[in-house]
Write a protein that holds these residues in place. Sequence first.
Motif: not given
Lengths: 114, 116
Positions: A26, A28, A68, A71
């Motif tokens: 979660e 970033t 990315k 995630k």
Amino acid sequence: QQQVKQSPQSLIVQKGGISIINCAYENTAFDYFPWYQQFPGKGPALLIAIRPDVSEKKEGRFTISFNKSAKQFSLHIMDSQPGDSATYFCAASIFGGATNKLIFGTGTLLAVQP
Amino acid sequence: DTAVSQTPKYLVTQMGNDKSIKCEQNLGHDTMYWYKQDSKKFLKIMFSYNNKELIINETVPNRFSPKSPDKAHLNLHINSLELGDSAVYFCASSQPGFNRDTGELFFGEGSRLTVL
């Protein structure tokens, strides 16, 4: 936000098959994503790691795929061997600084059948 | 030859006792850690030291007190042991930095603590 979710919890693969383990995060701010391998009675050992500037990293039979935007990242073990039977942990951290605080996933117990 | 060594490997003790686990690394690393692995194999960081200075303390009960006499050693003392402290405790070390080659944690073989 500090969690790293890992699946499946356990995996049985035939010798020569492909083992796939998935992880999701979660936070970033994480920018370092290693995979560790642990054999019974031993400490975890680094298998392969990736930074988010690349989408894939391959070392021998082991490949990390990194997404990315989603995630998510995954470990692929090609041509799985009985010697690969172990517990695999994904992890994530914010790279650099005085310490590398790894947040580990819950682990996947892989059994490769001969 | 062992890079990160922990003693003892096994520890069985009664509730309420005090025990210590010792860790030494010969890799020349500046940072050392204690991780706890529970019965479900979940690995959670407890403490991190950099050059004898406490960097991370992850809301661990005060009964746990790490001590780093020098950067090659990080010991863990546990007071008034409880049943829930039963776990495998791993020491690790790393060399911090921003180089692509840094970041790897080198783990010891673990110390299995059983509280009866």
